[in-house]
Design a protein around this motif. Structure first.
Motif, short mmCIF file in Angstrom:
data_model
loop_
_atom_site.label_atom_id
_atom_site.label_comp_id
_atom_site.label_asym_id
_atom_site.label_seq_id
_atom_site.Cartn_x
_atom_site.Cartn_y
_atom_site.Cartn_z
N ILE A 1 1.52 -1.49 0.03
CA ILE A 1 -0.18 0.05 -0.23
C ILE A 1 0.92 1.17 0.02
O ILE A 1 0.84 2.72 -0.49
CB ILE A 1 -1.02 -0.28 1.07
CG1 ILE A 1 -1.90 -1.13 1.37
CG2 ILE A 1 -1.66 1.28 0.90
CD1 ILE A 1 -3.10 -1.34 2.62
N THR A 2 1.69 1.15 0.76
CA THR A 2 3.10 3.10 0.90
C THR A 2 3.76 2.68 -0.60
O THR A 2 3.23 3.64 -1.18
CB THR A 2 3.89 2.13 1.93
OG1 THR A 2 3.31 1.50 3.57
CG2 THR A 2 4.81 3.58 2.06
N ARG A 3 3.79 1.73 -0.86
CA ARG A 3 4.33 1.99 -2.41
C ARG A 3 3.76 1.95 -3.51
O ARG A 3 3.67 3.13 -4.00
CB ARG A 3 4.83 0.47 -2.56
CG ARG A 3 6.44 0.19 -2.41
CD ARG A 3 7.28 -1.01 -3.15
NE ARG A 3 6.34 -2.47 -3.12
CZ ARG A 3 6.45 -3.22 -2.05
NH1 ARG A 3 7.63 -2.80 -1.05
NH2 ARG A 3 5.83 -4.39 -2.10
N ASP A 4 2.34 2.15 -3.57
CA ASP A 4 0.98 1.98 -4.60
C ASP A 4 0.89 4.22 -4.24
O ASP A 4 0.85 4.78 -4.88
CB ASP A 4 -0.31 1.43 -4.01
CG ASP A 4 -0.13 0.24 -4.95
OD1 ASP A 4 1.44 0.00 -5.67
OD2 ASP A 4 -0.82 -0.74 -4.64
N ILE A 5 0.74 3.93 -2.65
CA ILE A 5 0.68 5.25 -2.54
C ILE A 5 2.04 6.34 -2.78
O ILE A 5 1.05 7.38 -3.61
CB ILE A 5 0.16 5.74 -0.96
CG1 ILE A 5 -1.26 5.02 -0.23
CG2 ILE A 5 0.03 7.17 -0.97
CD1 ILE A 5 -2.67 5.67 -0.90
N GLU A 6 2.82 6.54 -2.51
CA GLU A 6 4.07 7.31 -3.38
C GLU A 6 3.94 7.00 -4.44
O GLU A 6 4.41 8.28 -5.16
CB GLU A 6 5.75 6.02 -2.26
CG GLU A 6 5.81 5.92 -1.70
CD GLU A 6 6.47 5.53 -1.28
OE1 GLU A 6 7.37 5.71 0.45
OE2 GLU A 6 7.41 4.70 -1.60
N ARG A 7 3.52 6.08 -5.43
CA ARG A 7 3.37 5.91 -7.25
C ARG A 7 2.50 7.45 -6.97
O ARG A 7 3.12 8.02 -8.32
CB ARG A 7 3.17 5.12 -7.67
CG ARG A 7 4.74 3.77 -7.14
CD ARG A 7 4.02 2.66 -8.56
NE ARG A 7 3.36 2.22 -8.22
CZ ARG A 7 2.38 0.71 -8.99
NH1 ARG A 7 3.09 0.76 -10.14
NH2 ARG A 7 1.42 0.10 -8.94
N SER B 1 4.08 12.98 2.65
CA SER B 1 5.08 12.12 2.89
C SER B 1 4.11 11.23 3.85
O SER B 1 3.45 11.22 3.80
CB SER B 1 6.01 12.54 4.35
OG SER B 1 6.29 11.56 4.50
N VAL B 2 4.09 9.54 3.11
CA VAL B 2 3.69 8.39 3.66
C VAL B 2 4.66 7.54 4.74
O VAL B 2 5.47 7.56 4.23
CB VAL B 2 2.72 8.09 2.40
CG1 VAL B 2 4.18 7.86 1.56
CG2 VAL B 2 2.28 6.53 3.57
N VAL B 3 4.66 7.24 5.73
CA VAL B 3 5.05 6.24 6.84
C VAL B 3 4.83 5.30 6.88
O VAL B 3 3.59 5.38 7.52
CB VAL B 3 5.74 7.58 8.04
CG1 VAL B 3 6.46 6.07 8.76
CG2 VAL B 3 6.33 8.51 7.21
N ALA B 4 5.32 3.55 6.61
CA ALA B 4 4.38 2.81 6.77
C ALA B 4 5.26 2.53 7.86
O ALA B 4 6.71 2.51 8.75
CB ALA B 4 5.28 1.72 5.54
N VAL B 5 4.36 1.22 9.40
CA VAL B 5 5.04 1.13 10.71
C VAL B 5 4.28 0.09 10.20
O VAL B 5 3.43 -0.59 10.58
CB VAL B 5 4.25 1.62 11.21
CG1 VAL B 5 5.47 3.65 11.75
CG2 VAL B 5 3.28 1.66 11.56
N TYR B 6 5.48 -1.51 10.54
CA TYR B 6 5.20 -2.57 10.95
C TYR B 6 5.81 -3.72 12.09
O TYR B 6 7.14 -2.87 11.93
CB TYR B 6 5.35 -3.00 9.69
CG TYR B 6 6.66 -3.14 8.94
CD1 TYR B 6 7.33 -3.28 8.81
CD2 TYR B 6 6.16 -1.72 7.50
CE1 TYR B 6 8.56 -3.14 8.43
CE2 TYR B 6 7.42 -1.12 7.12
CZ TYR B 6 8.61 -2.06 7.44
OH TYR B 6 9.91 -1.81 6.54
N GLY B 7 5.65 -4.41 12.03
CA GLY B 7 6.55 -5.54 13.43
C GLY B 7 7.90 -6.40 12.76
O GLY B 7 7.36 -5.72 10.52
N GLY B 8 8.27 -6.66 13.26
CA GLY B 8 9.62 -7.08 12.71
C GLY B 8 10.59 -6.21 12.39
O GLY B 8 11.91 -7.25 12.01
#
Length: 540
Positions: free
Chosen positions: A87-93, A101-108
């Protein structure tokens, strides 16, 4: 709606869409983009995976965000790290021409990097419930200025046990926001969230529940449980350009099938929950770049893997729920292309096929498991076709040409071709020339009756052992192939098979005891001599 201009999107966004090749909105995009642009009311949208949901909610949100305000104005929750990154990649495109600016936050991944990104300018956050909730509890993530909340694949987030985290996150957002909920299905828990956190949501559906896309063809092959893997192999061999996800039920089965495929020379790998995040990224990156042809995965692990050119989805085991079948199958036949969904089933699962036909309102066609010589001939033809396309100047062959002629000049053209093909295909021919028919009757067998009939006919079994076991990667289908190959003149019935670390104990028709032992006296497997002898359990 014929094009994106009619949706009312700004020129900057339309320019980005043109650059990435988006021309005609999908049905969900045609319905949701104008609605979100024109309305501030909440929305519940039901659409399957692969229908263009990210653009459906992402594009109108991009248009409505105030980029001069550097506070977080939108948060998108999704079930998995992979989907979060997609989703983040798509929003950036979509936003290449916007100061956003869009920031992705996730575990791992180390949380400190994500904390640093959030402290800089950030208009949109895409995250998984666990990490988002963690950042809220650390007082790092402030959602007080959020105007748009998206719950993507909400049904999956609930299935994965994120209900408490979702409740906590939604409670941190303003009451005046617009909530957009996207889900493939609308179970009671989703209705409950809609009732608790949404204000008289408008509902949009672009597909009937549990229906697959029209451009997906559904097939199934019927074989015994013990020959499911060789059935998969034969199907792959008949489709040399296969680009497929093979779905399994468990992590262990996923690892086992992937390992067998790799050992047998296929470009394959596994995707399951036990992989570290780094390895998951590596596997998915190789698959997206088509460095892997076959990805063996569980349902949950494949979430967020967005690939548009899959030729086949293969169900090594049918899922228990119809909606999971729809999710799986929906990964092929995307972007207007046709797709193929193939299930490998045992006779007792034929009722599941009939149930799926009723529920998804599509007919399934039985295809036969290819015969051994059919597969061999197909592989031979494909090899010959590839020779036609080999560039003769792929390396400086000319400087070695005298050496080549010195060694091969005595061979005629015909002898040279025979020598090359014999070297390339001897083992393949050995494997397939006496390979058994893997097709079985689609009628569900009465197991008790079958056992009784076998004994009534007077067939008795003796126990034998062979010096191949788990350390040699012995499998039931491999043992059966070995016996058939070395005793082609007999139809020896095989009973129980017990694979142990260094050897395998198996039952075979005692009528052929001498013939079986004699047939393996000079037999070899991968250069090692084979020994078959009668097995007698030692008593103390």
């Amino acid at each position: 709606m014929q094009n994106f201009v009619e949706t009312g999107l700004r020129p900057e966004i339309l320019e980005s869409l043109e650059t990435i090749g988006f021309k005609t909105p999908t049905p969900i995009q045609s319905k949701t983009i104008p609605y979100i642009l024109e309305s501030e009311n909440d929305l519940v949208a039901m659409a399957q995976t692969g229908t263009g949901k990210t653009a459906a909610f992402g594009l109108p949100i991009l248009q409505k965000i105030n980029t001069e305000n550097n506070k977080i104005q939108s948060i998108i929750l999704c079930p998995t790290r992979e989907l979060c990154l997609q989703i983040t990649r798509d929003i950036e495109r979509f936003s290449t021409n916007l100061p956003l600016s869009v920031v992705a936050v996730y575990g791992g991944e180390p949380i400190n990097r994500q904390i640093s990104a959030l402290k800089r300018k950030c208009h949109m956050v895409v995250g998984t419930p666990g990490r988002v909730n963690d950042l809220i509890n650390r007082r790092i993530l402030d959602l007080s200025s959020v105007r748009f909340l998206v719950l993507d694949e909400a049904d999956e987030m609930l299935k994965m046990g994120f209900k408490d985290e979702m409740d906590a996150i939604l409670a941190e957002t303003p009451k005046t926001k617009q909530t957009l909920l996207f889900s493939a299905t609308i179970p009671p828990d989703i209705e409950s969230i809609a009732g608790k956190y949404m204000n008289k949501p408008h509902k949009i559906s672009v597909t009937h529940n549990n229906q697959t896309a029209e451009n997906i063809n559904h097939f199934y092959m019927v074989t015994s449980t013990s020959t499911a893997y060789p059935t998969l192999r034969r199907f792959a061999d008949m489709h040399p350009d296969i680009y497929s996800i093979v779905f399994c039920r468990t992590r262990q089965e996923t690892k086992d099938i992937a390992n067998k495929l790799i050992e047998d020379g296929y470009n394959a790998d596994a995707l399951h929950g036990e992989l570290s995040q780094g390895l998951r990224d590596q596997v998915m990156g190789r698959f997206r770049k088509k460095h892997l042809q076959i990805l063996v995965a569980t349902d949950v692990a494949a979430r967020g893997l967005d690939v548009n050119d899959l030729t086949h989805v293969i169900h090594y085991h049918l899922p228990d729920e119809t909606e999971n079948y729809v999710h799986r199958s929906g990964r092929t036949g995307r972007a207007g292309k046709s797709g193929v969904s193939v299930a490998i089933i045992s006779p007792k699962e034929t009722n599941k096929i009939k149930m799926l036909e009723r529920k998804i309102k599509k007919s399934f066609t039985r295809i036969m498991v290819p015969g051994g010589m059919e597969v061999f001939q197909n592989r031979l033809v494909n090899y010959l076709e590839t020779l036609k396309t080999v560039e003769p100047n792929s390396f400086p062959l000319d400087q070695y040409w005298d050496l080549v002629q010195e060694h091969l000049n005595h061979l005629s053209k015909e002898d040279l071709i025979k020598a090359i093909l014999s070297r390339e295909f001897y083992r393949v021919y050995e494997d397939y020339s006496t390979a058994p028919d893997l097709n079985v009757s689609a009628e569900r067998p009465n197991s008790t009756k079958n056992k009784r009939n076998r004994r009534e006919k007077g067939r008795r079994f003796s126990k034998f052992s062979i010096n191949l076991g788990r350390k040699n990667n012995m499998r039931p289908d491999l043992l059966i192939n070995l016996i058939n190959r070395h005793t082609p003149e007999y139809n020896i019935q095989i009973g129980k098979i017990d694979i142990q670390p260094a050897h395998t104990i198996f039952e075979a028709d005692q009528h052929y005891e001498k013939e079986l032992i004699k047939a393996f006296r000079k037999a070899k497997f991968k250069g090692n001599s084979l020994y078959v002898q009668t097995f007698k359990k030692h008593r103390r």
